[in-house]
Design an enzyme around this catalytic site. Structure first.
Site, PDB file in Angstrom:
ATOM      1  CE1 TYR A 120      -3.994   2.086   0.237  1.00 48.05           C
ATOM      2  CE2 TYR A 120      -2.575   3.459   1.588  1.00 48.05           C
ATOM      3  CZ  TYR A 120      -3.723   3.287   0.835  1.00 48.05           C
ATOM      4  OH  TYR A 120      -4.596   4.338   0.695  1.00 48.05           O
ATOM      5  CD  GLN A 182     -11.643   2.360  -0.604  1.00 43.20           C
ATOM      6  OE1 GLN A 182     -11.738   2.436   0.613  1.00 43.20           O
ATOM      7  NE2 GLN A 182     -11.661   3.441  -1.389  1.00 43.20           N
ATOM      8  CB  SER A 228       6.378  10.767  10.547  1.00 42.91           C
ATOM      9  OG  SER A 228       7.748  10.568  10.366  1.00 42.91           O
ATOM     10  CG  HIS A 253       6.574  13.506   7.544  1.00 40.56           C
ATOM     11  ND1 HIS A 253       6.478  12.749   6.405  1.00 40.56           N
ATOM     12  CD2 HIS A 253       7.897  13.598   7.821  1.00 40.56           C
ATOM     13  CE1 HIS A 253       7.695  12.397   6.005  1.00 40.56           C
ATOM     14  NE2 HIS A 253       8.572  12.900   6.844  1.00 40.56           N
ATOM     15  CD  GLU A 317       8.947   7.146  11.512  1.00 43.30           C
ATOM     16  OE1 GLU A 317       8.636   6.705  10.385  1.00 43.30           O
ATOM     17  OE2 GLU A 317       8.467   8.204  11.979  1.00 43.30           O
ATOM     18  CG  HIS A 318      13.019   9.078  11.524  1.00 39.96           C
ATOM     19  ND1 HIS A 318      11.679   9.377  11.396  1.00 39.96           N
ATOM     20  CD2 HIS A 318      13.371   8.453  10.380  1.00 39.96           C
ATOM     21  CE1 HIS A 318      11.240   8.948  10.219  1.00 39.96           C
ATOM     22  NE2 HIS A 318      12.251   8.385   9.579  1.00 39.96           N
ATOM     23  CD  GLU A 405       6.690 -34.274  24.902  1.00 34.97           C
ATOM     24  OE1 GLU A 405       6.208 -34.452  23.755  1.00 34.97           O
ATOM     25  OE2 GLU A 405       7.381 -33.284  25.205  1.00 34.97           O
TER      26      GLU A 405
END
Length: 420
Positions: A120, A182, A228, A253, A317-318, A405
């Site tokens: 995506y 969708q 972000s 962002h 993240e960064h 077992e």
């Protein structure tokens, strides 16, 4: 404020509101039942575009035409970025191996790419050709048999040409003009036009994230996604203007982006605050930037080592290390998506050109997730190969454990072989 207090105060786990989850659930179920018809209806409803099923598909020959029409500087930038991403991913490919654990007893692992992967690539605020490269190239390097992409169409029913050119460079097999929940549902369940995939990867808005969560019991997904974020750890020798510029760059962002700096004195914090304010008041996308800055923070610590403790709690993240001995300091970092070391390593370099991946864990998930890579697109198959001599050496171990077992037929399957 202790590092643990920071973690509690600035908890950023992605939260999907109940009403969003419920609305997305209806879309997912509708696509599952009605297939293409539902996809086309939602594309008209949310994007204002009326398409026929055949118009959803963009194949490689069409991608090539778009790429060849690119201005030379853009085409060269896409090729250079793709080259570096590919190098970085190839370096991470695991190697098949075999080990003889006992004489005549061999075990090993072989690695295989997944069959079909769905990527995506978001649209919305802008087109993201770099995300196309970051998501598709690792899958191709991993040996995935087919990589399909879903990305929202523009108002004229086409796909952003830069995104489409990037799809060609990255090696995407086919692109579908579908966005939102969708698109995720279509890739998860398959429709008459869009094939079902084995795994879905790539960032998206809260509706895309909700859809990925809802289908995750039917198809593998990469990681939870949120706004972000960047954390900059800076000492007295850091150039505060560069720190401020990097915070503002990340802030553009999304209004919900998380931006923070960790500094070693109150005077640094005050000076940095002034630099940020000066840049933010006249920068482009100022509304988005200032909204994001309102979500941010400047932490004052006693020294950079305490700063690393804060970093490891935030798991950003960064992470930028703009301080002395950054090469040594990075060894203490346990939780971060990507670390940018030194003042000449801005996040923007990783976003576009260095070759590292910018699809990264957010919201503190860097404690348990890593950047998207070839490892997300491969599986390992273990094998056992044994001679009669090898089986006899391990038979007593098998028989003893099978007895404990309560599996007598396991034991017989070994005993019978040793009689032959």
């Amino acid at each position: 404020m202790s590092a643990k207090d920071v973690e509690r105060t600035f908890a950023r786990e992605p939260q999907i509101p109940y009403e969003v989850m419920e609305s997305v659930k209806k879309i997912v179920e509708d696509v599952k039942v009605r297939g293409d018809k539902a996809v086309l209806d939602y594309t008209f409803k949310f994007d204002g575009i009326e398409l026929k099923p055949e118009a959803l598909v963009v194949r490689r020959d069409e991608m090539q035409v778009v790429f060849k029409a690119m201005p030379p500087d853009i085409a060269n930038a896409l090729l250079k970025a793709a080259e570096n991403i590919k190098k970085f991913q190839e370096k991470q490919l695991p190697q098949n191996w075999e080990l003889e654990v006992e004489p005549g007893v061999f075990i090993g692992q072989v690695y295989r790419g997944l069959g079909r992967v769905g990527v995506y690539v978001p649209g919305g605020r802008a087109g993201y050709p770099s995300t196309m490269l970051m998501a598709v190239i690792p899958a191709k390097v991993a040996g995935v048999e087919e990589v399909i992409v879903c990305t929202p169409p523009l108002k004229d029913g086409t796909i952003n040409p830069y995104v489409l050119a990037a799809a060609y460079v990255a090696g995407a097999d086919v692109v579908f003009k579908v966005g939102g929940a969708q698109a995720i549902a279509a890739m998860a369940f398959g429709t008459e036009t869009i094939p079902k995939v084995d795994k879905i990867v790539g960032p998206g808005n809260i509706y895309v994230t909700a859809a990925k969560v809802l289908v995750s019991d039917k198809v593998a997904i990469d990681m939870p996604a949120g706004p972000s974020e960047v954390v900059v750890l800076a000492d007295e020798k850091a150039d505060l203007k560069l720190v401020a510029l990097d915070l503002v760059a990340q802030a553009e962002h999304d209004p919900m982006s998380f931006v923070a700096a960790i500094v070693t004195s109150m005077s640094m914090a005050e000076a940095l605050n002034k630099e940020i304010a000066e840049i933010a008041k006249s920068c482009e996308k100022a509304d988005i930037v200032n909204s994001a800055l309102n979500n941010g923070a400047i932490f004052v610590v006693s020294d950079v080592r305490q700063g690393v403790e804060v970093v490891n709690c935030l798991a950003p993240e960064h992470l930028e290390l703009m301080c002395e001995d950054a090469d040594q300091l990075v060894k203490q970092v346990k939780n971060a998506g990507t670390v940018f070391i030194g003042e000449y390593s801005p996040v923007a370099l990783g976003d576009y050109a260095a070759g590292s991946n910018h699809i990264l864990p957010t919201g503190g998930y860097a404690k348990v997730y890593s950047a998207l890579s070839v490892r997300d697109f491969i599986k390992s198959i273990e094998y056992v190969k044994c001679t009669k001599e090898g089986l006899s050496k391990l038979a007593s171990t098998v028989l003893s454990l099978a007895k404990v077992e309560g599996f007598p037929n396991h034991a017989k399957s070994v005993e019978e072989r040793l009689k032959r």
